[in-house]
Design an enzyme around this catalytic site. Structure first.
Site, PDB file in Angstrom:
ATOM      1  N   CYS A  80      11.326  35.359  68.323  1.00  0.00           N
ATOM      2  CA  CYS A  80      10.144  34.507  68.238  1.00  0.00           C
ATOM      3  C   CYS A  80       9.860  34.166  66.772  1.00  0.00           C
ATOM      4  CB  CYS A  80       8.955  35.148  68.935  1.00  0.00           C
ATOM      5  SG  CYS A  80       7.625  33.952  69.276  1.00  0.00           S
ATOM      6  N   HIS A 187      11.063  34.995  74.049  1.00  0.00           N
ATOM      7  CA  HIS A 187      10.653  36.395  74.131  1.00  0.00           C
ATOM      8  C   HIS A 187      11.558  37.135  75.126  1.00  0.00           C
ATOM      9  CE1 HIS A 187       6.839  36.447  71.863  1.00  0.00           C
ATOM     10  NE2 HIS A 187       6.733  35.186  72.244  1.00  0.00           N
ATOM     11  N   GLU A 189      11.619  40.233  75.742  1.00  0.00           N
ATOM     12  CA  GLU A 189      10.854  41.308  76.392  1.00  0.00           C
ATOM     13  C   GLU A 189       9.998  40.786  77.545  1.00  0.00           C
ATOM     14  OE1 GLU A 189       7.912  39.753  73.380  1.00  0.00           O
ATOM     15  OE2 GLU A 189      10.097  39.916  73.561  1.00  0.00           O
TER      16      GLU A 189
END
Length: 205
Positions: A80, A187, A189
């Site tokens: 990011c 992202h 995650e």
């Protein structure tokens, strides 16, 4: 062991939890002296470019990160905002980036049709632009998608440094690489099985 750099900006807990879920050891670290011992580094980031660079400069992290990235050439992944910090500069601010990959961070506004909302938020497809260990086995997915939240995008100066591209009003470099240095705009995650695969690949590099 993956060292997640804590400079005060990033989803550190979420990243560490995903590494734990896939069985990869990681540690969150803010002390430059301890980061000197890292064998693999993840540079997260959420927020503004200048604020992030200011924190990295003030916390004495820039010197150790340059040492690890450029001299020791340990694998480093920026995600990011962390990816944008790898570039030379950003239209979001006036401070220089880390400059590890020859690229610029540009604003979507003024470059894409107004029918596209800014920030670019949500799931979007990525396509390979060059082969990389970071994106190994992506072809096993019928369609590879990641979760994005960003108002600025990266444009590499040399196409060999682009490893994934995404279309949102225009084509931008959604993952980049220069030797041991990797970046991902999305992202991982928050990207379920796709993010797990990318983190697994990074852990194997």
């Amino acid at each position: 062991m993956i060292t997640i750099v804590d400079y005060g900006m990033g989803n550190l807990g979420s990243i560490k939890n995903m590494f734990k879920y896939i069985g990869v050891e990681s540690i969150i670290e803010s002390d430059p002296d301890k980061i000197k011992n890292a064998s693999k580094i993840l540079l997260p980031g959420v927020g503004s470019f200048d604020t992030a660079m200011q924190k990295i400069n003030e916390n004495g992290l820039k010197e150790v990160l340059n040492e690890k990235a450029l001299k020791e050439q340990v694998p480093i992944l920026g995600i990011c905002l962390g990816m944008q910090l790898l570039t030379d500069s950003s239209e979001e601010g006036v401070l220089g980036g880390l400059g590890w990959i020859s690229a610029k961070t540009l604003s979507f506004k003024g470059r894409i049709d107004t029918k596209y909302k800014v920030p670019h938020m949500g799931w979007n497809v990525v396509t390979k632009s060059n082969e990389s260990l970071l994106t190994a086995s992506f072809e096993t997915f019928e369609e590879t998608r990641f979760y994005f939240v960003h108002s600025y995008f990266v444009q590499v100066d040399h196409q060999e440094h682009s490893i994934l591209k995404t279309h949102y009003g225009l084509d931008f470099d959604s993952a980049i690489q220069n030797e041991n240095i990797y970046g991902a705009q999305f992202h991982p995650e928050k990207s379920h099985k796709f993010g797990m695969k990318l983190f697994e690949n990074f852990a194997r590099i």
